[in-house]
Design a protein around this motif. Structure first.
Motif, short mmCIF file in Angstrom:
data_model
loop_
_atom_site.label_atom_id
_atom_site.label_comp_id
_atom_site.label_asym_id
_atom_site.label_seq_id
_atom_site.Cartn_x
_atom_site.Cartn_y
_atom_site.Cartn_z
N UNK A 188 -3.21 14.24 -0.97
CA UNK A 188 -2.43 13.29 -1.75
C UNK A 188 -3.04 13.08 -3.12
N UNK B 244 -6.05 -1.49 2.43
CA UNK B 244 -6.37 -0.91 3.74
C UNK B 244 -7.67 -1.46 4.29
N UNK C 149 -13.44 7.54 6.03
CA UNK C 149 -12.60 8.67 5.63
C UNK C 149 -13.08 9.25 4.31
N UNK D 204 0.80 -1.22 0.00
CA UNK D 204 0.00 0.00 0.00
C UNK D 204 0.83 1.27 0.00
N UNK D 205 2.07 1.16 0.38
CA UNK D 205 2.87 2.39 0.47
C UNK D 205 3.82 2.46 -0.71
N UNK D 206 3.44 3.16 -1.73
CA UNK D 206 4.25 3.20 -2.94
C UNK D 206 5.52 4.02 -2.76
N UNK E 120 -4.59 4.91 -7.79
CA UNK E 120 -4.10 5.06 -6.42
C UNK E 120 -5.16 4.63 -5.43
N UNK F 247 -12.56 1.80 7.91
CA UNK F 247 -11.98 3.12 8.12
C UNK F 247 -11.89 3.89 6.81
N UNK F 248 -11.50 3.18 5.78
CA UNK F 248 -11.33 3.82 4.46
C UNK F 248 -12.64 4.45 3.99
N UNK G 257 -5.33 1.54 -2.66
CA UNK G 257 -5.62 1.72 -1.24
C UNK G 257 -6.75 0.78 -0.82
N UNK H 240 -5.97 12.62 2.67
CA UNK H 240 -6.36 11.88 1.47
C UNK H 240 -6.52 12.83 0.29
#
Lengths: 562, 359
Positions: free
Chosen positions: B173, B196, B204, B74-76, B188, B200-201, B192, B170
């Motif tokens: 980004x 994730x 958000x 998830x963290x590019x 992207x 929560x996603x 996510x 969010x």
């Protein structure tokens, strides 16, 4: 050094015990206790660091075998990490434990453990908001990126909750429970100096709940006041006003802090005193009578203790001036009657004293002066009147507005040699310099002053005008007996005024002053007089370029000599 | 300019490496160089922050990383992610190195000496790394204390500060990703979604769709650069993606609380249309059980009557035009079913009856 380390060892034991009791400061009692000791613990940490930095890692462990315990416990207490510079000093101490080149597994382990603890301080409390961490990591943000924003949002949210209480007066649902507000004030104690918390501190100070008793924690007020006095936090006047109204000790501390500053800073510079005064926000806050009364009381006490020290008098006059200025700034009708500020004084007298000489043409100043003098005379010398206070009370009142007595002296001198000096002015001067005199003694003083004035007037026209003559005129009494000290002060003042105003006097000024200033105290008095006079002229916009120039020069010269 | 961009890329690599075990090969000299580099780039940020052309070029180079498709995890980005990060790149580097267990003892010792020189000149603290690190620690303690003592989750989810912060991040980004590549945001977001926790996603996302048009920080930046970014744009890509992915929008409408969805639907008519469509769809899955006298579903994933009613009730409390739209939809569904007034024949009749009596 040896003595320091002994003291340090015993403190060490004390603190290890305390930290063990506090643990993570999760209960009310541990939180309260931690908050009480935060400054001392930080001081202890500083001393520890000073000791540790001289040693290498192994020596540290030898000397303080349980240091790890101490530091670890401190790191787990969020109140300690949140306070002032404690987190920084803890980090410094931990750095002392790191071994550059560990030789055995024991040393390696210590390194590893220390690194873990350092990580904890800087990346602490991660598990608290796991989802947030995951999400932000997914976005590619580090805590360093978003923590400031998060804290800001949290503070704003709490502030709006606190302020909502104002609007929803009776809506019980949206009101923040008193226990939560109290808890919030407790949390703020170590954090008042963090700039992010300013809005929250302000919101708490101005928060008015429905409960009759104080809901905020007392240490909170103390912490805010400390921070405010040391200029570590910026608060608007409204918040500071709430602070002082809700917590009397804070107000008293603020006044004492001001007094200390006035005493330690350059004396005899009213301009600077005015700056300090305005900076302290006390004059503005004093627009609220409760605060004015407390400050006034402290001035009164200081005057009594120092037996009327001129510095205290001057400070009080500056305070009163700033206070009146602040009162007038509140454009609309003054909220409180004058009587609430000066309850023991005659209201009409207060009204006259409050008049601004600036608003009256200079030529007509004798009128209010006469009024003041007559009113005071009536109150003070009429023994049947008990209600408006005795001589001291009225003198104290007059002292607030000391400018009037100074103006009276000036008026007498500017017209010296012309007509008879007005009795009212003489009385006022005599009263202001010795309020305790009985009527007879005062009359005597007035006669002396009159004589001095006429003598000076004669000298003015005489060809034998010299510094010596002038001094003699002022200092010799009619009967040749020494005058009482207060009277001497008065005649000195008259002489100084004479030097500034009378053209003949100006030329002699330096010589006369040299002769006059026989002692340090008298020199001090002269400098004070010049400073006060210039200060007054500036405020009243008095147009007297010759006198002003002279006064300024003299002041600079005398200050240079001191 | 070119050399600056190269240095930027190389430092970004260094920053990425600082998190890996590769640092075990670093010695004190390497650490020193890395820190110097970071300091230099921070200086660059300060100097060229207001210089639109240079800033744009630097930004573009950093945005390149978002163009890369695929990528595991998830963290590019492990390196510098945007121009803003340059402003505290030394802080980022320091934190990573401090937390990296693979860094050797000698190198670590040197790092500490550099970062924490001890009590020095007071007042100069604010600008130093020592000051920033201490401030970070202090702020984290503050957040923790607020959370554990006085803070409570705001029942109005979109106003909860944790939600708001995540939502702001969010959108920020997404904007950067969008500037790098038009297709960027969609890909992207999909990535996510894959990695994730969904709950929560989704929350958000909802909070992001309810944020006020433009945050003050962005306004400040906009005016500085003279670069008008339209306020409404921010949530647009997010909305576009949300509506385009059926799996997501269904989960969105199914799992989020009714009140929250009503707010989102009220703000974004496209969402209200899809939402109503789904609700009517779910409604049709229920049938009337004569014996029990209630509407029930046949499969486990069917939305129960209570929930359906709850959602419609919330929607009917919204201000017009949403409220009117909902009632119109219900009435037309009822008409399609035969326009019965008697309960038990058409779920739409029953819903309308329940809403009227409940209101």
């Amino acid at each position: 050094m040896a003595q320091d380390s002994v003291g340090l060892s015993s403190d060490y034991q004390f603190w290890i015990q305390k930290l063990s009791v506090w643990k993570q400061a999760s209960t009310l009692e541990t939180q309260q206790d931690t908050c009480l000791y935060l400054p001392q613990f930080q001081e202890f940490l500083r001393q520890m660091y000073e000791a540790l930095k001289e040693m290498d890692s192994n020596t540290v462990i030898e000397r303080f075998p349980t240091i790890g315990q101490l530091l670890a416990k401190a790191c787990r207490n969020p109140f300690i990490l949140a306070y002032d510079e404690s987190q920084k000093i803890l980090i410094w101490c931990l750095c002392c434990l790191i071994n550059k080149d560990p030789q055995n597994s024991g040393e390696s382990q210590l390194n590893s453990w220390t690194r873990g603890l350092l990580s904890h301080i800087l990346a602490a409390f991660r598990s608290d908001i796991k989802e947030v961490d995951l999400f932000t990591q997914g976005l590619g943000y580090a805590p360093a990126d978003y923590y400031p924003g998060l804290l800001k949002n949290m503070v704003l949210s709490l502030v709006s909750e606190l302020r909502e209480n104002h609007l929803n007066g009776f809506n019980t649902q949206s009101r923040m429970a008193p226990e939560r507000v109290r808890s919030l004030s407790r949390v703020c104690v170590p954090l008042v100096t963090l700039p992010d918390f300013e809005p929250l501190v302000e919101a708490l100070l101005t928060y008015h709940g429905q409960e009759p008793q104080e809901v905020l924690w007392p240490e909170f007020f103390g912490a805010v006041n400390e921070a405010f006095l040391l200029k570590k936090i910026c608060l608007p006047v409204s918040a500071v006003l709430c602070l002082w109204l809700r917590h009397l000790p804070s107000l008293e501390k603020a006044v004492l802090h001001l007094f200390e500053k006035l005493v330690s800073s350059e004396r005899n510079c009213l301009r600077r005193i005015e700056c300090f005064m305005k900076d302290s926000l006390l004059p503005e806050a004093a627009c609220h009578p409760a605060i004015f009364r407390v400050v006034d009381e402290m001035f009164r006490y200081a005057l009594l203790e120092t037996e009327g020290a001129p510095e205290v008098l001057a400070a009080m006059q500056v305070f009163t001036r700033c206070f009146v200025e602040a009162l007038e700034k509140e454009n609309q009708q003054p909220k409180f009657a004058l009587k609430t500020y000066f309850p023991y004084a005659s209201p009409s007298l207060v009204m006259v004293l409050l008049q601004r000489p600036k608003d009256i043409p200079q030529g007509l100043w004798h009128r209010p002066l006469k009024r003041i003098s007559e009113m005071l005379k009536e109150i003070v010398e009429d023994e049947t009147q008990g209600s408006s206070g005795g001589p001291f009370e009225n003198w104290f009142l007059l002292a607030h507005f000391g400018g009037w007595a100074d103006i009276a002296a000036e008026q007498l001198l500017t017209s010296v040699g012309d007509a008879e000096p007005p009795e009212a002015l003489l009385w006022l001067l005599a009263f202001s310099s010795s309020p305790g005199d009985g009527p007879q003694q005062r009359a005597q003083t007035m006669v002396e002053v009159k004589a001095v004035l006429s003598h000076l007037g004669r000298l003015l026209r005489s060809p034998t005008l010299s510094a010596g003559n002038l001094l003699a005129a002022a200092e010799e009494s009619r009967e040749g007996d020494p005058r009482p000290p207060a009277c001497q002060q008065l005649t000195r003042r008259l002489l100084l005024n004479f030097l500034l105003w009378a053209p003949g006097g100006r030329a002699m000024a330096r010589d006369v002053i040299t002769l006059m200033a026989r002692t340090d105290e008298i020199m001090h008095e002269i400098v004070g007089f010049l400073d006060q006079t210039l200060y007054r002229w500036d405020h009243l916009g008095v147009d007297a370029p010759g006198s002003r120039k002279l006064a300024r020069e003299l002041l600079a010269e005398l200050r240079g000599q001191a | 300019m070119d050399s600056l961009l190269q240095q930027l890329e190389r430092f970004s690599e260094v920053l990425a490496v600082s998190r890996t075990t590769h640092v075990s090969t670093w010695d004190a000299a390497t650490v020193r160089r890395a820190l110097q580099w970071a300091r230099y780039l921070r200086h660059v940020h300060r100097r060229f922050g207001r210089h639109a052309r240079i800033r744009k070029a630097l930004e573009r180079r950093l945005q390149n990383q978002w163009k890369q498709e695929g990528g595991s995890g998830p963290a590019p980005a492990l390196g510098l992610t945007n121009f803003q990060a340059l402003g505290h790149c030394d802080l980022l580097l320091s934190l990573r190195l401090l937390a990296n267990r693979a860094l050797g003892d000698a190198a670590f010792h040197y790092l500490l000496q550099e970062l924490f020189p001890g009590p020095g000149v007071p007042g100069a603290e604010e600008g130093t790394l020592q000051g920033s690190l201490a401030l970070l620690a202090r702020r984290r303690a503050a957040v923790h204390m607020l959370r554990s003592s006085a803070y409570r989750e705001n029942p109005v989810l979109q106003e909860d500060s944790l939600m708001k912060t995540q939502a702001e991040l969010l959108l920020e980004r997404l904007q950067e990703v969008g500037e790098a590549h038009a297709e960027g945001p969609g890909r992207f977001l999909s990535r996510l979604w894959e990695h994730l926790p969904h709950n929560n996603f989704l929350k958000v996302t909802a909070a992001a769709l309810l944020l006020p048009p433009s945050s003050p920080r962005h306004q400040e930046e906009e005016s500085e650069l003279g670069n008008p970014r339209r306020a409404g744009e921010r949530g647009r890509e997010l909305l576009h993606w949300l509506l385009g992915k059926s799996e997501v929008i269904v989960a969105f409408c199914r799992n989020l609380p009714a009140g929250l969805l009503t707010s989102v639907a009220g703000r974004h008519p496209e969402v209200s249309r899809v939402y109503l469509g789904l609700l009517t769809d779910w409604g049709r899955h229920l049938h009337y059980d004569l014996q029990k006298g209630i509407w029930i579903g046949t499969e486990s994933q069917d939305v129960p009557w209570e929930e359906l009613y709850g959602r419609f009730q919330s929607l009917c409390q919204a201000p017009p035009p949403l409220k009117d739209e909902v009632l119109t939809t219900l009435k037309s569904c009822k008409a399609q079913d035969g326009d019965f007034e008697v309960p038990g024949l058409s779920i739409w009749t029953d819903l309308l009856l329940a809403l009227e009596s409940g209101a």
